[in-house]
Design an enzyme around this catalytic site. Structure first.
Site, PDB file in Angstrom:
ATOM      1  N   GLY A  30      24.274 -38.244  77.330  1.00 57.51           N
ATOM      2  CA  GLY A  30      23.176 -38.413  78.060  1.00 57.51           C
ATOM      3  C   GLY A  30      22.537 -36.702  78.044  1.00 57.51           C
ATOM      4  N   GLY A  31      21.501 -36.482  78.746  1.00 51.43           N
ATOM      5  CA  GLY A  31      20.957 -35.192  78.916  1.00 51.43           C
ATOM      6  C   GLY A  31      21.669 -34.230  79.773  1.00 51.43           C
ATOM      7  N   SER A  37      29.288 -35.564  83.289  1.00 51.92           N
ATOM      8  CA  SER A  37      30.541 -35.223  83.676  1.00 51.92           C
ATOM      9  C   SER A  37      31.289 -36.008  84.977  1.00 51.92           C
ATOM     10  CB  SER A  37      30.376 -33.841  84.076  1.00 51.92           C
ATOM     11  OG  SER A  37      30.090 -32.799  83.150  1.00 51.92           O
ATOM     12  N   THR A  58      35.584 -26.339  77.749  1.00 55.69           N
ATOM     13  CA  THR A  58      35.095 -25.501  76.479  1.00 55.69           C
ATOM     14  C   THR A  58      34.298 -24.516  76.456  1.00 55.69           C
ATOM     15  OG1 THR A  58      33.379 -27.194  75.884  1.00 55.69           O
ATOM     16  CG2 THR A  58      35.646 -27.777  75.218  1.00 55.69           C
ATOM     17  N   HIS A  73      32.104 -27.162  88.586  1.00 57.45           N
ATOM     18  CA  HIS A  73      32.856 -27.924  88.085  1.00 57.45           C
ATOM     19  C   HIS A  73      34.545 -27.726  88.328  1.00 57.45           C
ATOM     20  CE1 HIS A  73      30.630 -30.233  84.898  1.00 57.45           C
ATOM     21  NE2 HIS A  73      29.876 -29.394  85.223  1.00 57.45           N
ATOM     22  N   ARG A  77      36.703 -30.828  90.283  1.00 59.14           N
ATOM     23  CA  ARG A  77      37.588 -31.445  89.823  1.00 59.14           C
ATOM     24  C   ARG A  77      39.054 -31.132  90.586  1.00 59.14           C
ATOM     25  NH1 ARG A  77      36.199 -28.138  85.243  1.00 59.14           N
ATOM     26  NH2 ARG A  77      37.772 -26.230  85.121  1.00 59.14           N
ATOM     27  N   GLU A  85      41.671 -24.042  79.652  1.00 54.96           N
ATOM     28  CA  GLU A  85      40.147 -23.496  79.086  1.00 54.96           C
ATOM     29  C   GLU A  85      40.416 -23.119  78.017  1.00 54.96           C
ATOM     30  OE1 GLU A  85      39.055 -20.878  82.145  1.00 54.96           O
ATOM     31  OE2 GLU A  85      38.611 -22.487  83.696  1.00 54.96           O
ATOM     32  N   GLU A 104      35.547 -31.736  77.995  1.00 52.52           N
ATOM     33  CA  GLU A 104      34.278 -31.233  78.531  1.00 52.52           C
ATOM     34  C   GLU A 104      33.842 -29.898  78.264  1.00 52.52           C
ATOM     35  OE1 GLU A 104      31.689 -31.540  79.961  1.00 52.52           O
ATOM     36  OE2 GLU A 104      31.479 -31.906  82.172  1.00 52.52           O
TER      37      GLU A 104
END
Length: 188
Positions: A30-31, A37, A58, A73, A77, A85, A104
Site C-alpha cells: 500500500g502507500g 506496518s 531495513t 516503529h 514494536r 537491523e 520491514e
C-alpha cells in the site's frame, strides 16, 4: 444431506492448520502511511503462535526525520519482537533463526540496494533467497507504481524494480493484503 460430524477431528484439524501455516508467507502493500506496518505487525504476532518473532528492520538512519520514523516503529514494536537491523544483506542476517520473520520494509531495502549500487541480479537473487526460507514470513512493501512515470533514470529503475519485486512477492506469498487509510483488505 449435511454431515452430522466434521470431516476431520479437532486434533487432525489442528495438525492440518499447523502444517499449512508452518511456512506461511504474507505480503502487506500500500502507500506511505497506509497502515501496512501496523497490520503486518499484528498479523505476524498472530502467526507466530506464541513464538517471539524477528523484526528485520531495513531502514538506514540517514537524517533526523528518518530517525523519528525509526524511533516510532521501535516504540510500537517494543519487546514483542526480537529486532535485527540490517539495511542490505537480509538473508545473511536471518541465517541463524528459525523464528517467524517480519521484513520491514522491502521498499527501504531496495532503496538501500540501489544507493549502494548492488547489481539488479543480486537484488532479485536476495528476494528469491528470502522467499526460499522455511520461516513464516511477513513482508511490507510500499506500492510506488500508482503515479506518473518518473522523470529520471534512477527513479524509473526504482519504480520498475519495486514493481517486479511486488509481483514476485505476490506470486509466492500465500496471502496478499492491500492497505489504504488504515484499512487492510485481503486481495489474495
Amino acid at each position: 444431506p449435511p454431515r452430522s460430524t466434521p470431516l476431520y477431528s479437532s486434533a487432525a484439524s489442528d495438525v492440518y492448520k499447523r502444517q499449512i501455516f508452518q511456512h506461511m508467507k504474507i505480503l502487506f502493500t500500500g502507500g506511505v502511511k497506509s497502515g501496512k506496518s501496523h497490520h503486518a505487525e499484528r498479523r505476524m504476532l498472530d502467526l507466530a503462535q506464541g513464538q517471539k518473532p524477528v523484526y528485520l528492520a531495513t531502514t538506514e538512519l540517514l537524517d533526523p526525520e528518518m530517525e523519528k520514523r525509526i524511533s516510532e516503529h521501535r516504540h510500537r514494536r517494543s519487546e514483542k519482537f526480537k529486532t535485527i537491523e540490517e539495511p542490505l544483506f537480509l538473508t545473511e542476517a536471518l541465517s541463524q533463526t528459525d523464528a517467524p520473520i517480519l521484513v520491514e520494509c522491502i521498499t527501504m531495502w531496495l532503496n538501500n540496494a540501489l544507493h549502494h549500487q548492488l547489481p539488479e541480479s543480486k537484488i532479485i537473487e536476495e528476494i528469491e533467497t528470502l522467499l526460499s526460507l522455511k520461516n513464516k514470513l511477513v513482508f511490507v512493501l510500499n506500492e510506488v507504481g500508482l503515479g506518473i512515470i518518473p522523470d529520471n533514470s534512477l527513479s524509473r529503475k526504482f519504480v520498475d524494480l519495486s514493481g517486479r519485486i511486488a509481483q514476485k512477492l505476490a506470486e509466492a506469498c500465500d496471502e496478499v493484503n492491500w492497505c489504504v487509510a488504515g484499512i487492510s483488505v485481503k486481495i489474495k
